[in-house]
Design an enzyme around this catalytic site. Structure first.
Site, short mmCIF file in Angstrom:
data_model
loop_
_atom_site.label_atom_id
_atom_site.label_comp_id
_atom_site.label_asym_id
_atom_site.label_seq_id
_atom_site.Cartn_x
_atom_site.Cartn_y
_atom_site.Cartn_z
N TYR A 136 -20.82 27.73 80.41
CA TYR A 136 -21.15 29.14 80.17
C TYR A 136 -21.01 30.00 81.43
O TYR A 136 -21.60 31.07 81.52
CB TYR A 136 -22.59 29.26 79.66
CG TYR A 136 -22.74 28.96 78.18
CD1 TYR A 136 -22.48 27.70 77.67
CD2 TYR A 136 -23.17 29.95 77.30
CE1 TYR A 136 -22.63 27.42 76.32
CE2 TYR A 136 -23.33 29.68 75.94
CZ TYR A 136 -23.07 28.42 75.47
OH TYR A 136 -23.23 28.15 74.13
N LYS A 194 -21.19 13.67 79.31
CA LYS A 194 -19.88 13.05 79.07
C LYS A 194 -19.34 12.62 80.44
O LYS A 194 -18.22 12.98 80.83
CB LYS A 194 -18.95 14.06 78.37
CG LYS A 194 -17.72 13.44 77.75
CD LYS A 194 -17.99 12.74 76.43
CE LYS A 194 -16.76 12.01 75.94
NZ LYS A 194 -17.01 11.29 74.67
N ASP A 233 -21.53 12.09 72.53
CA ASP A 233 -21.09 11.81 71.14
C ASP A 233 -21.98 10.73 70.51
O ASP A 233 -22.40 10.84 69.36
CB ASP A 233 -19.60 11.46 71.08
CG ASP A 233 -19.16 10.43 72.11
OD1 ASP A 233 -19.98 10.06 72.97
OD2 ASP A 233 -17.99 10.00 72.05
N ASP A 266 -26.60 23.59 73.44
CA ASP A 266 -26.39 24.59 72.39
C ASP A 266 -26.10 23.88 71.07
O ASP A 266 -26.71 24.17 70.04
CB ASP A 266 -25.21 25.48 72.79
CG ASP A 266 -24.90 26.53 71.74
OD1 ASP A 266 -25.86 27.14 71.24
OD2 ASP A 266 -23.71 26.74 71.43
#
Ligand code: IPM
Ligand code: MG
Length: 372
Positions: A124, A191, A233, A257
């Site tokens: 962001y 990740k 994930d 988010d």
């Protein structure tokens, strides 16, 4: 004298759910002096300013805000008004608690977890370069020079940045949130296997903070807090399979988010999901803006049909934040009672086949107030 709190009605269903929440907070008996300030499409239409200086000034002076959803006027030139507010005030921690309430249709039971989302950096940053611009080409040239690999010319570029500073403060905030809630497990999502230098740094710093928090812990004062990490994930899959095993989840901005909304979906939708944005001071709690996870839902605006639960529960968080724990807990319990009883809930909470008439926004609030 009561607590001075800035009240931002916002756009769409905002004014209705904010008014319902204000009445519910007032009904706890805690005296709050509400200072109403504008933000969003309405002040923009009137003055060309979506976030007037008077609103920012009120927030800075009062340090506590109850806020409705706001619309970003297309002509304002802002990417997002919400983002603008969060970055302008460095509201770096977004806390989104999710728990199941009896009476709210959901496939799950016993979920009680908190998403702690880093809220100002990560994906962001807003450092973006449109396809075909001189800046994008320049950046592509730099990338090719330093990595030996070409970026396709018809690409747009967005820069994600995760700092050690930003990670340390959000992970410490997550541990503090765990202590306050009597939780014993913090899970970090990332990740790091792919984005080694942004998510990888996040993971490395998170592990270091966890070790430091364990070393600093004074035995007997708080329960021990375990730490674990999950690749994002896999974390999403486990959240759907076994959400009840998670307690506090700390995530970089974009994953937070997405995961916050995923988890809201598990407990009955964003209509019932509250939240708080925090920043400032040594503990990051000097400035606090409470808002629900949902948006402005323009389709429902002015119809007295919107679900005020998310905002009322945000009001309960606000009460606890200012030190009125009992009143905050009492308000949440009153909401839980009305939901469980099921006679006065809004239409979004009616399970298929439940033919009882739905209540309006204010009838729900009145039922909560009657409970109080
Ligand atoms: C949220 C929203 C915001 C976000 C938007 C409106 C900027 O989705 O509060 O989760 O992406 O953070
Ligand atoms: Mg969102």
């Amino acid at each position: 004298m009561g607590y001075r709190v800035t009240l931002i009605p916002g756009d769409g269903i905002g004014p209705e759910v904010v008014e319902a929440a204000r009445r519910a907070v007032d009904a706890t008996g805690i005296r709050v002096d509400w200072e109403v300030r504008e933000m969003g499409a309405r002040p923009f239409a009137a003055t060309g300013d979506a976030l007037p200086a008077a609103t920012l000034g009120s927030i800075r002076a009062n340090r506590v805000v109850l806020k409705g959803p706001v619309e970003t006027p297309a002509a304002s030139g802002l990417r997002s008004l919400n983002l603008h507010l969060r970055q302008a005030l460095d509201l770096y921690a977004n806390v989104r608690p999710c728990r199941t309430y009896a009476g709210v249709p959901s496939a799950y039971e016993d979920i009680d977890l908190v998403v702690v989302r880093e809220n100002v950096e990560g994906s962001y940053t807003g450092w973006e370069f449109a396809m075909g611009t001189v800046e994008a080409k320049e950046l592509m040239r730099f990338i090719e020079e330093t990595t030996g690999r070409r970026v396709r010319e018809d690409s747009g570029l967005s820069i994600k940045a995760i700092s050690a500073f930003g990670t340390e403060r959000i992970v410490r905030f997550a541990f503090e949130e765990a202590r306050r809630r009597g939780k014993t497990l913090v899970t970090a999502g990332h990740k790091a296997n792919i984005m080694k230098f942004s998510d990888g740094l996040f993971l490395e710093v998170a592990r270091w903070v966890a070790a430091d928090e364990a070393a600093r812990r004074v035995a007997g004062t708080h329960p021990e807090i375990a730490f674990e990490d999950r690749i994002i994930d896999a974390l999403c899959m486990q959240l759907v399979q076994r959400p009840e095993r998670f307690q506090v989840i700390v995530l970089p901005n974009m994953y937070g988010d997405i995961a916050a909304e995923l988890v809201a979906g598990l407990i009955g939708g964003t209509g019932v999901a509250p939240g708080g944005l925090f920043g400032g001071g040594d503990d990051g709690r000097d400035l606090a803006v409470f808002e629900a996870t949902h948006g402005t839902a323009p389709r429902l605006a002015g119809t007295n049909r919107a679900d005020p639960v998310g905002l009322i529960l945000s009001g309960a968080m606000l009460l606890r934040h200012v030190g009125e724990r009992e009143a905050g807990d009492g308000l949440e319990a009153a909401v839980a009672d009305v939901l469980a009883e099921g006679a006065h809930v809004t239409e979004d909470l009616r399970a298929a086949g439940d033919d009882r008439p739905a209540a309006g926004t204010f009838a729900f609030a009145d039922a909560v107030i009657a409970r109080l």
